[in-house]
Design a protein around this motif. Sequence first.
Motif, PDB file in Angstrom:
ATOM      1  N   VAL A  54       0.839  -1.202   0.000  1.00  0.00           N
ATOM      2  CA  VAL A  54       0.000   0.000   0.000  1.00  0.00           C
ATOM      3  C   VAL A  54       0.872   1.249   0.000  1.00  0.00           C
ATOM      4  N   GLY A  55       1.891   1.254   0.847  1.00  0.00           N
ATOM      5  CA  GLY A  55       2.800   2.385   0.874  1.00  0.00           C
ATOM      6  C   GLY A  55       3.660   2.501  -0.363  1.00  0.00           C
ATOM      7  N   ASP A  56       4.052   1.367  -0.925  1.00  0.00           N
ATOM      8  CA  ASP A  56       4.919   1.401  -2.098  1.00  0.00           C
ATOM      9  C   ASP A  56       4.209   1.970  -3.325  1.00  0.00           C
ATOM     10  N   PHE A  57       2.923   1.633  -3.481  1.00  0.00           N
ATOM     11  CA  PHE A  57       2.200   2.052  -4.679  1.00  0.00           C
ATOM     12  C   PHE A  57       1.322   3.290  -4.459  1.00  0.00           C
ATOM     13  N   PHE A  58       1.299   3.818  -3.247  1.00  0.00           N
ATOM     14  CA  PHE A  58       0.382   4.928  -2.958  1.00  0.00           C
ATOM     15  C   PHE A  58       0.715   6.153  -3.807  1.00  0.00           C
ATOM     16  N   PHE A  59       2.010   6.451  -3.990  1.00  0.00           N
ATOM     17  CA  PHE A  59       2.430   7.600  -4.790  1.00  0.00           C
ATOM     18  C   PHE A  59       3.039   7.156  -6.124  1.00  0.00           C
ATOM     19  N   LEU A  64      -1.107   8.233  -9.457  1.00  0.00           N
ATOM     20  CA  LEU A  64      -1.289   9.688  -9.444  1.00  0.00           C
ATOM     21  C   LEU A  64      -1.920  10.178 -10.743  1.00  0.00           C
ATOM     22  N   THR A  65      -1.546   9.542 -11.869  1.00  0.00           N
ATOM     23  CA  THR A  65      -2.193   9.885 -13.137  1.00  0.00           C
ATOM     24  C   THR A  65      -3.679   9.557 -13.096  1.00  0.00           C
ATOM     25  N   GLY A  66      -4.016   8.409 -12.510  1.00  0.00           N
ATOM     26  CA  GLY A  66      -5.426   8.050 -12.369  1.00  0.00           C
ATOM     27  C   GLY A  66      -6.185   9.018 -11.485  1.00  0.00           C
ATOM     28  N   VAL A  67      -5.559   9.476 -10.409  1.00  0.00           N
ATOM     29  CA  VAL A  67      -6.199  10.458  -9.526  1.00  0.00           C
ATOM     30  C   VAL A  67      -6.457  11.759 -10.284  1.00  0.00           C
ATOM     31  N   GLU A 231      -8.882   6.065 -15.087  1.00  0.00           N
ATOM     32  CA  GLU A 231      -9.051   6.809 -13.834  1.00  0.00           C
ATOM     33  C   GLU A 231      -8.467   5.995 -12.675  1.00  0.00           C
ATOM     34  N   THR A 232      -8.718   6.429 -11.453  1.00  0.00           N
ATOM     35  CA  THR A 232      -8.047   5.866 -10.283  1.00  0.00           C
ATOM     36  C   THR A 232      -8.270   4.360 -10.155  1.00  0.00           C
ATOM     37  N   LEU A 233      -9.517   3.927 -10.263  1.00  0.00           N
ATOM     38  CA  LEU A 233      -9.811   2.510 -10.059  1.00  0.00           C
ATOM     39  C   LEU A 233      -9.163   1.642 -11.137  1.00  0.00           C
ATOM     40  N   ARG A 234      -9.261   2.070 -12.396  1.00  0.00           N
ATOM     41  CA  ARG A 234      -8.690   1.242 -13.468  1.00  0.00           C
ATOM     42  C   ARG A 234      -7.175   1.160 -13.341  1.00  0.00           C
ATOM     43  N   LYS A 235      -6.524   2.279 -13.003  1.00  0.00           N
ATOM     44  CA  LYS A 235      -5.079   2.254 -12.804  1.00  0.00           C
ATOM     45  C   LYS A 235      -4.707   1.296 -11.675  1.00  0.00           C
ATOM     46  N   ALA A 236      -5.468   1.363 -10.576  1.00  0.00           N
ATOM     47  CA  ALA A 236      -5.186   0.485  -9.442  1.00  0.00           C
ATOM     48  C   ALA A 236      -5.407  -0.980  -9.817  1.00  0.00           C
TER      49      ALA A 236
END
Length: 309
Positions: A54-59, A64-67, A231-236
């Motif tokens: 979670v910490g590794d991929f948070f930023f 960030l592009t998805g956000v 967007e955020t969900l698809r990137k994740a």
Amino acid sequence: MTQPTDKVPAGPPEAIKAIPVRHYGRYVAAVIVLALLALFANAVAGADLRWSAVGDFFFDDQVLTGVKNTIVVSVLSMIIGLVLGIVLAVMRMSKNPVTSSVAWGYIWFFRGTPVYVQLLLWFNLALIFPILNIMPIYKDEMTDVMTPFMAALLGLGLNEAAYMAEICRAGIQSVDEGQTEASQALGMTNSQNMRRIVLPQAMRVIVPPTGNEFINLLKTSSLCAVVMYEETLRKAQNIGNNSGAVVELLLVATIWYLIITTVFSIGQYYLERRYARGSLRQLPETPWQRVRRNVLTLSRGTGSGAQGA
């Protein structure tokens, strides 16, 4: 000669001892809630999750592009929904049966169909209209025009317009008709009356539900993953599928959605406060003002106690 009947009390009156009512139900409810929270915390602690992921991929750059894409499509869709909603609200209240019927039909259709279906319809529009041909203006293949971003923007914006039309209509109807009559007596046109008299007063009613609609739109934008919009969900999901940390990346997306909605909720609060100035004699304290007041009260109490000691 009569003697006075009033008697002077010998001493000060006895102090009243107020015994507070005991609310045992509150204690029981608090214990139950704390027990449930403890069980939930224990379940999370025992879950097979890689919290480091979670910490590794948070930023991560892709996250960030998805956000950024989520915020862009949500803001632009809300602008489309607000502008078109005002137009539809005015059309709906028009005495012209054609314009009012068209507005009613638009609202009926877009409120009656799921956003998910609308997004799929826009994304697959090339199957029935291979060429977009606006004769004197523009002509191109629909696949080049209806990109994932355009499908997401139209799907969210046009759907939001139907809800904003009803919100704007309620706000406009909340303004007393005497205001319109007075503006007409002053020689204002209908458009001038709407821009200068009605809408500024209607904003107090329109702003709170509009803020709620925008927060809901931010979350609804996650459905744009179905039209391949990044967007955020698809990137994740993409990162999670490639790295094997599926649930961990879903938690990353969840936290980012919470951050975005919290930031815009704060903005909504201050916007509502601004438009409430004309209806309230005294505005309620902001959270920061309450914190400052409590801190100052505590410091004064400590200082007076220290002086007394």
